[in-house]
Scaffold this motif. Structure first.
Motif, mmCIF file in Angstrom:
data_model
loop_
_atom_site.group_PDB
_atom_site.id
_atom_site.type_symbol
_atom_site.label_atom_id
_atom_site.label_comp_id
_atom_site.label_asym_id
_atom_site.label_seq_id
_atom_site.Cartn_x
_atom_site.Cartn_y
_atom_site.Cartn_z
ATOM 1 N N SER A 85 7.475 6.100 1.167
ATOM 2 C CA SER A 85 6.622 5.696 0.051
ATOM 3 C C SER A 85 7.408 5.705 -1.265
ATOM 4 O O SER A 85 8.398 6.412 -1.406
ATOM 5 C CB SER A 85 5.413 6.630 -0.069
ATOM 6 N N GLU B 206 -0.721 12.721 0.694
ATOM 7 C CA GLU B 206 -1.458 11.786 1.543
ATOM 8 C C GLU B 206 -0.655 10.514 1.795
ATOM 9 O O GLU B 206 -0.605 10.003 2.918
ATOM 10 C CB GLU B 206 -2.797 11.437 0.894
ATOM 11 N N ALA B 207 -0.017 10.006 0.731
ATOM 12 C CA ALA B 207 0.772 8.781 0.864
ATOM 13 C C ALA B 207 1.967 8.984 1.784
ATOM 14 O O ALA B 207 2.257 8.140 2.643
ATOM 15 C CB ALA B 207 1.237 8.309 -0.516
ATOM 16 N N ASP C 147 -2.221 13.075 -3.976
ATOM 17 C CA ASP C 147 -1.917 11.663 -3.716
ATOM 18 C C ASP C 147 -0.585 11.513 -2.988
ATOM 19 O O ASP C 147 -0.461 10.736 -2.034
ATOM 20 C CB ASP C 147 -1.854 10.879 -5.032
ATOM 21 N N LYS D 245 0.826 -1.211 0.000
ATOM 22 C CA LYS D 245 0.000 0.000 0.000
ATOM 23 C C LYS D 245 0.859 1.259 0.000
ATOM 24 O O LYS D 245 0.339 2.373 -0.158
ATOM 25 C CB LYS D 245 -0.942 -0.001 1.197
ATOM 26 N N PHE D 246 2.169 1.087 0.169
ATOM 27 C CA PHE D 246 3.076 2.222 0.158
ATOM 28 C C PHE D 246 3.689 2.456 -1.221
ATOM 29 O O PHE D 246 4.573 3.305 -1.376
ATOM 30 C CB PHE D 246 4.190 2.027 1.190
ATOM 31 N N ARG E 77 2.817 3.484 -5.107
ATOM 32 C CA ARG E 77 1.821 4.073 -6.019
ATOM 33 C C ARG E 77 2.390 4.043 -7.439
ATOM 34 O O ARG E 77 3.508 4.489 -7.665
ATOM 35 C CB ARG E 77 1.508 5.519 -5.633
#
Length: 315
Positions: A146, A138-139, A135, A108-109, A111
């Motif tokens: 991330s 937020e990440a 995005d 989930k880390f 993108r």
């Protein structure tokens, strides 16, 4: 002072408790879920990436330095991969995700954005730019470590990354978001032809392929990315020197495609005779018109060709 120390101690105990309970079963932003196995990545590239000595020379030290100085880094790590199709850009990006995160590309880390798929309309570039920044903030707020991968940058509209520059600048702190531990990777076919032309000329002049250096290509990549159509065209990311590494993926020759074919057969548990591999490669490969030594599609579609051969009862 006592209150501050007590609060810090309480937070430490909470994080320790979380690491040993919830985070044993769920993905968390900690070293268990983000092992950052750069040595494993180096082994992967040594064993499975063919014809890309410059990539190995530049990428591994860049990642090692980033993770070593993560507490004192002044900016996120920003890398731009360039090369013709099938030279290994996606392969390397996926391997980076697999080795940094326990769950690899499914973390989930991580993108990932795709050129026309995520950003189809040039008229909406400002909307895409705002979305990318939102995005990313937020990440990174959820996990500073991330990873962001932008594929097919050459198919994205210009100016799509303009808002991102504010987040990845030196010592940037946007609305309390510290992005210095994050990694941004851009993948593009931009300047791929220029890389091929430069390498062809170097080889013709007597330079061995494996003796070529980053300095032979870096300026070509930066100028190409800035001037040619795509998401990096005329971008402040380049104007402000925010991209740390422009890394060329050299066009592949027949010997490299041959190794790709052997690796694909190994995935199927097959070790065919040399003449079988030779036939598959000869049927598959087409060469560039200028130099006549570079495979036009690299190893991009080779997996499907090998799959058909591997299923043959005669193999």
């Amino acid at each position: 002072m006592g209150l501050a120390a007590g609060a810090a101690l309480g937070l430490y105990k909470f994080d320790t408790l979380k690491d040993n309970t919830y985070c044993r079963f769920a993905e968390c932003c900690n070293e268990r879920s983000i092992p950052a196995d750069i040595k494993g990545l180096q082994q992967d590239l040594d064993e499975h990436l063919f014809g890309q000595h410059i990539v190995k020379q530049q990428l591994i030290p860049a990642l090692e330095a980033h993770f070593k100085e993560k507490e004192n880094s002044k900016k996120p790590l920003v890398i731009s991969f360039h090369g013709t199709p099938g030279t290994g850009k996606n392969f390397v990006a996926d391997k980076i995700a697999q080795r940094i995160y326990e769950k690899g590309s499914k973390s989930k880390f991580v993108r990932k954005y795709m050129g026309r798929g995520d950003f189809p309309l040039e008229s909406d570039a400002h909307l895409y730019s705002a979305r990318i920044l939102k995005d990313a903030r937020e990440a990174i707020s959820a996990c500073p470590r991330s990873l962001f991968i932008f594929d097919e940058v050459d198919k994205m509209p210009p100016m799509v990354f303009e808002s991102l520059a504010s987040l990845i600048n030196y010592n940037a702190l946007v609305d309390g978001v510290d992005s210095t531990q994050a990694i941004f990777i851009f993948l593009s076919n931009t300047a791929g032809v220029h890389i091929s032309d430069k390498l062809g000329k170097l080889i013709k002049s007597g330079t061995l392929r494996d003796k070529t250096r980053l300095s032979d290509f870096e300026q070509i990549l930066e100028k190409g990315a800035y001037n040619l159509d795509g998401g990096l065209k005329k971008t402040s990311l380049i104007e402000s020197h925010l991209i740390d590494h422009f890394i060329p993926f050299l066009p592949l020759e027949k010997s490299h495609v041959y190794k790709c074919a052997q690796a694909e057969f190994a995935i199927w548990g097959k070790t065919p005779k040399d003449e079988v591999v030779e036939r598959v490669v000869n049927d598959y490969i087409t060469y560039d018109r200028v130099h006549g030594i570079f495979a036009t599609s690299g190893c991009k579609k080779l997996g499907k060709k090998v799959a058909v051969e591997a299923m043959s009862p005669d193999l």
